[in-house]
Motif scaffolding. Structure first.
Motif, PDB file in Angstrom:
ATOM      1  N   ARG A 108     -26.536 -15.950   1.238  1.00  0.00           N
ATOM      2  CA  ARG A 108     -27.166 -16.893  -0.009  1.00  0.00           C
ATOM      3  C   ARG A 108     -28.438 -17.109   0.507  1.00  0.00           C
ATOM      4  NH1 ARG A 108     -24.253 -18.778  -3.710  1.00  0.00           N
ATOM      5  NH2 ARG A 108     -25.644 -20.627  -4.325  1.00  0.00           N
ATOM      6  N   TYR A 109     -28.896 -16.244   1.557  1.00  0.00           N
ATOM      7  CA  TYR A 109     -30.131 -16.620   2.304  1.00  0.00           C
ATOM      8  C   TYR A 109     -31.372 -16.577   1.230  1.00  0.00           C
ATOM      9  CZ  TYR A 109     -27.886 -15.656   6.665  1.00  0.00           C
ATOM     10  OH  TYR A 109     -26.994 -15.601   7.893  1.00  0.00           O
ATOM     11  N   GLU A 110     -31.463 -15.508   0.413  1.00  0.00           N
ATOM     12  CA  GLU A 110     -32.683 -15.290  -0.298  1.00  0.00           C
ATOM     13  C   GLU A 110     -32.362 -15.318  -2.027  1.00  0.00           C
ATOM     14  OE1 GLU A 110     -35.271 -14.797   2.845  1.00  0.00           O
ATOM     15  OE2 GLU A 110     -35.697 -15.030   0.751  1.00  0.00           O
ATOM     16  N   ILE A 111     -31.587 -15.711  -2.420  1.00  0.00           N
ATOM     17  CA  ILE A 111     -31.083 -15.453  -3.834  1.00  0.00           C
ATOM     18  C   ILE A 111     -32.245 -16.003  -4.785  1.00  0.00           C
ATOM     19  CG2 ILE A 111     -29.943 -16.844  -5.764  1.00  0.00           C
ATOM     20  CD1 ILE A 111     -27.542 -16.951  -3.812  1.00  0.00           C
TER      21      ILE A 111
ATOM     22  N   GLU B 189     -29.478  -0.026   9.765  1.00  0.00           N
ATOM     23  CA  GLU B 189     -29.714  -1.389  10.556  1.00  0.00           C
ATOM     24  C   GLU B 189     -30.646  -2.376   9.654  1.00  0.00           C
ATOM     25  OE1 GLU B 189     -27.729  -0.306  14.011  1.00  0.00           O
ATOM     26  OE2 GLU B 189     -28.279  -2.207  13.264  1.00  0.00           O
ATOM     27  N   ASP B 190     -30.537  -3.557   9.712  1.00  0.00           N
ATOM     28  CA  ASP B 190     -31.409  -4.666   9.250  1.00  0.00           C
ATOM     29  C   ASP B 190     -32.570  -4.521   9.825  1.00  0.00           C
ATOM     30  OD1 ASP B 190     -30.672  -7.828   8.599  1.00  0.00           O
ATOM     31  OD2 ASP B 190     -32.516  -6.985   7.845  1.00  0.00           O
ATOM     32  N   PRO B 191     -33.893  -4.318   9.022  1.00  0.00           N
ATOM     33  CA  PRO B 191     -35.265  -4.336   9.175  1.00  0.00           C
ATOM     34  C   PRO B 191     -35.895  -5.629   9.462  1.00  0.00           C
ATOM     35  CG  PRO B 191     -35.200  -3.685   6.935  1.00  0.00           C
ATOM     36  CD  PRO B 191     -33.621  -3.779   7.439  1.00  0.00           C
ATOM     37  N   TYR B 192     -34.980  -6.901   8.926  1.00  0.00           N
ATOM     38  CA  TYR B 192     -35.664  -7.879   8.693  1.00  0.00           C
ATOM     39  C   TYR B 192     -36.580  -8.529   9.754  1.00  0.00           C
ATOM     40  CZ  TYR B 192     -36.171 -12.759   7.566  1.00  0.00           C
ATOM     41  OH  TYR B 192     -36.766 -14.031   7.109  1.00  0.00           O
ATOM     42  N   TYR B 193     -36.196  -8.229  11.132  1.00  0.00           N
ATOM     43  CA  TYR B 193     -37.140  -8.664  12.213  1.00  0.00           C
ATOM     44  C   TYR B 193     -37.978  -7.568  12.681  1.00  0.00           C
ATOM     45  CZ  TYR B 193     -34.692 -13.201  12.133  1.00  0.00           C
ATOM     46  OH  TYR B 193     -34.177 -14.219  11.863  1.00  0.00           O
ATOM     47  N   GLY B 194     -37.963  -6.366  11.694  1.00  0.00           N
ATOM     48  CA  GLY B 194     -38.821  -5.246  12.204  1.00  0.00           C
ATOM     49  C   GLY B 194     -40.016  -5.062  11.879  1.00  0.00           C
TER      50      GLY B 194
ATOM     51  N   CYS C 180     -26.467  -5.384   1.052  1.00  0.00           N
ATOM     52  CA  CYS C 180     -26.784  -5.592   2.439  1.00  0.00           C
ATOM     53  C   CYS C 180     -26.754  -7.178   2.599  1.00  0.00           C
ATOM     54  CB  CYS C 180     -28.169  -5.098   2.654  1.00  0.00           C
ATOM     55  SG  CYS C 180     -29.469  -5.879   1.745  1.00  0.00           S
ATOM     56  N   LEU C 181     -27.270  -7.783   3.618  1.00  0.00           N
ATOM     57  CA  LEU C 181     -27.291  -8.950   4.109  1.00  0.00           C
ATOM     58  C   LEU C 181     -27.904 -10.238   3.119  1.00  0.00           C
ATOM     59  CD1 LEU C 181     -26.399 -11.438   5.925  1.00  0.00           C
ATOM     60  CD2 LEU C 181     -28.118 -10.880   7.239  1.00  0.00           C
ATOM     61  N   GLY C 182     -29.208  -9.866   2.773  1.00  0.00           N
ATOM     62  CA  GLY C 182     -29.885 -10.682   2.049  1.00  0.00           C
ATOM     63  C   GLY C 182     -30.475 -10.276   0.596  1.00  0.00           C
ATOM     64  N   ASN C 183     -30.115  -8.693   0.330  1.00  0.00           N
ATOM     65  CA  ASN C 183     -30.536  -8.404  -0.824  1.00  0.00           C
ATOM     66  C   ASN C 183     -32.111  -8.222  -1.015  1.00  0.00           C
ATOM     67  OD1 ASN C 183     -29.857  -8.793  -4.362  1.00  0.00           O
ATOM     68  ND2 ASN C 183     -30.132  -6.796  -3.173  1.00  0.00           N
ATOM     69  N   ILE C 184     -32.947  -8.272  -0.098  1.00  0.00           N
ATOM     70  CA  ILE C 184     -34.339  -8.163  -0.074  1.00  0.00           C
ATOM     71  C   ILE C 184     -35.224  -7.146   0.745  1.00  0.00           C
ATOM     72  CG2 ILE C 184     -34.759 -10.861  -0.470  1.00  0.00           C
ATOM     73  CD1 ILE C 184     -35.866 -10.867   2.196  1.00  0.00           C
ATOM     74  N   CYS C 185     -34.231  -6.321   1.684  1.00  0.00           N
ATOM     75  CA  CYS C 185     -34.620  -5.566   2.511  1.00  0.00           C
ATOM     76  C   CYS C 185     -34.054  -4.058   1.934  1.00  0.00           C
ATOM     77  CB  CYS C 185     -34.613  -5.644   3.957  1.00  0.00           C
ATOM     78  SG  CYS C 185     -35.607  -7.082   4.380  1.00  0.00           S
ATOM     79  N   ARG C 186     -32.936  -3.835   2.585  1.00  0.00           N
ATOM     80  CA  ARG C 186     -32.187  -2.584   2.671  1.00  0.00           C
ATOM     81  C   ARG C 186     -31.558  -2.070   1.280  1.00  0.00           C
ATOM     82  NH1 ARG C 186     -28.328  -3.612   7.473  1.00  0.00           N
ATOM     83  NH2 ARG C 186     -28.543  -5.749   6.535  1.00  0.00           N
TER      84      ARG C 186
HETATM   85  N1  LIG Z   1     -29.004 -13.911   9.874  1.00  0.00           N
HETATM   86  C1  LIG Z   1     -29.464 -13.040  10.504  1.00  0.00           C
HETATM   87  C2  LIG Z   1     -30.160 -11.776  10.959  1.00  0.00           C
HETATM   88  C3  LIG Z   1     -29.878 -11.211  12.161  1.00  0.00           C
HETATM   89  C4  LIG Z   1     -30.316 -10.066  12.848  1.00  0.00           C
HETATM   90  C5  LIG Z   1     -31.131  -9.356  12.108  1.00  0.00           C
HETATM   91  C6  LIG Z   1     -31.657  -9.927  11.000  1.00  0.00           C
HETATM   92  C7  LIG Z   1     -31.015 -11.177  10.567  1.00  0.00           C
HETATM   93  C8  LIG Z   1     -31.550 -11.389   9.202  1.00  0.00           C
HETATM   94  C9  LIG Z   1     -32.172 -12.885   9.069  1.00  0.00           C
HETATM   95  C10 LIG Z   1     -32.604 -13.351   7.779  1.00  0.00           C
HETATM   96  N2  LIG Z   1     -33.160 -14.453   7.654  1.00  0.00           N
HETATM   97  C11 LIG Z   1     -33.549 -15.226   8.763  1.00  0.00           C
HETATM   98  C12 LIG Z   1     -32.313 -16.419   9.030  1.00  0.00           C
HETATM   99  C13 LIG Z   1     -31.775 -16.777   7.449  1.00  0.00           C
HETATM  100  N3  LIG Z   1     -30.993 -18.279   7.858  1.00  0.00           N
HETATM  101  C14 LIG Z   1     -29.744 -17.996   8.581  1.00  0.00           C
HETATM  102  C15 LIG Z   1     -28.993 -19.176   8.679  1.00  0.00           C
HETATM  103  C16 LIG Z   1     -28.616 -19.737   7.201  1.00  0.00           C
HETATM  104  C17 LIG Z   1     -30.057 -20.129   6.646  1.00  0.00           C
HETATM  105  C18 LIG Z   1     -30.637 -18.630   6.417  1.00  0.00           C
HETATM  106  C19 LIG Z   1     -32.720 -12.110   6.688  1.00  0.00           C
HETATM  107  C20 LIG Z   1     -33.115 -12.391   5.577  1.00  0.00           C
HETATM  108  C21 LIG Z   1     -32.978 -11.587   4.457  1.00  0.00           C
HETATM  109  C22 LIG Z   1     -32.558 -10.453   4.924  1.00  0.00           C
HETATM  110  C23 LIG Z   1     -32.014  -9.945   5.813  1.00  0.00           C
HETATM  111  C24 LIG Z   1     -32.106 -10.995   6.960  1.00  0.00           C
HETATM  112  N4  LIG Z   1     -31.739 -10.699   8.072  1.00  0.00           N
END
Ligand SMILES: N#Cc1ccccc1-c1cc(NCCCN2CCCCC2)c2ccccc2n1
Length: 152
Positions: free
Chosen positions: A43-46, A123-128, A8-14
């Motif tokens: 590389r957001y959450e490595i 769906e990405d639950p990060y903001y949920g 997934c996008l960050g490898n911490i949720c889904r």
């Molecule tokens: N991006 C997006 C996004 C768009 C729609 C819904 C969710 C997300 C979203 C945002 C996250 N971190 C906040 C932004 C991180 N910074 C973004 C700019 C570079 C520096 C890092 C997440 C972190 C971990 C897992 C899933 C995440 N998903």
């Protein structure tokens, strides 16, 4: 022996949740020779542990995870039989990040395609909130159950 990487996008949720669900399903069915892992396209959450909302949900469901977030790497494309993504952005990014010079063995698919009762996209639950994490869990449970059934 099936080797599956959830992405997934960050490898911490889904994807760590899908990994934990799959490990529990395999253990409950006494299936031993699978390799299960998860990774991020970003590389957001490595190095981070799974999201606290996901860990709380795992505890409620009797799941465990010691995973630390990592980004997908070129070796993954030949080390795994399946790279199962959560949404179309993940599929696009996994394809874009693939090694250029050679063929690779992994099949890149949407995990949700194995969920006959729900949507193809998880769906990405990060903001949920907890309800969104619960929805991700239910989709992963159905999809991973069917994935295992079809690959046995
Ligand atoms: N991006 C997006 C996004 C768009 C729609 C819904 C969710 C997300 C979203 C945002 C996250 N971190 C906040 C932004 C991180 N910074 C973004 C700019 C570079 C520096 C890092 C997440 C972190 C971990 C897992 C899933 C995440 N998903």
């Amino acid at each position: 022996m099936v080797k599956v990487l959830f992405v997934c996008l960050g490898n911490i949720c889904r994807s760590p949740l899908a990994e934990a669900v799959t490990n529990k399903l395999l253990s409950d069915q006494n299936i031993k020779n699978w390799t299960v892992d998860s990774a991020a396209t970003s590389r957001y959450e490595i190095g981070s542990s799974p999201d606290h909302r996901g860990l709380r949900l795992m505890k409620r469901k009797g799941l465990t995870s010691t995973h630390r977030a990592r980004q997908i790497c070129h070796e993954d494309y030949d080390n795994f039989d399946y790279i199962l993504c959560m949404d179309d952005d993940n599929v696009r990014d996994v394809r874009r990040m693939a090694p250029r010079k050679r063929e690779f063995s992994a099949k890149i698919e949407l995990l949700g395609r194995y969920d006959r009762e729900g949507p193809d996209i998880i769906e990405d639950p990060y903001y949920g909130d907890d309800r969104d994490f619960e929805a991700v869990y239910e989709q992963c449970l159905r999809a991973c159950t069917n994935f295992i059934r079809t690959k046995m």
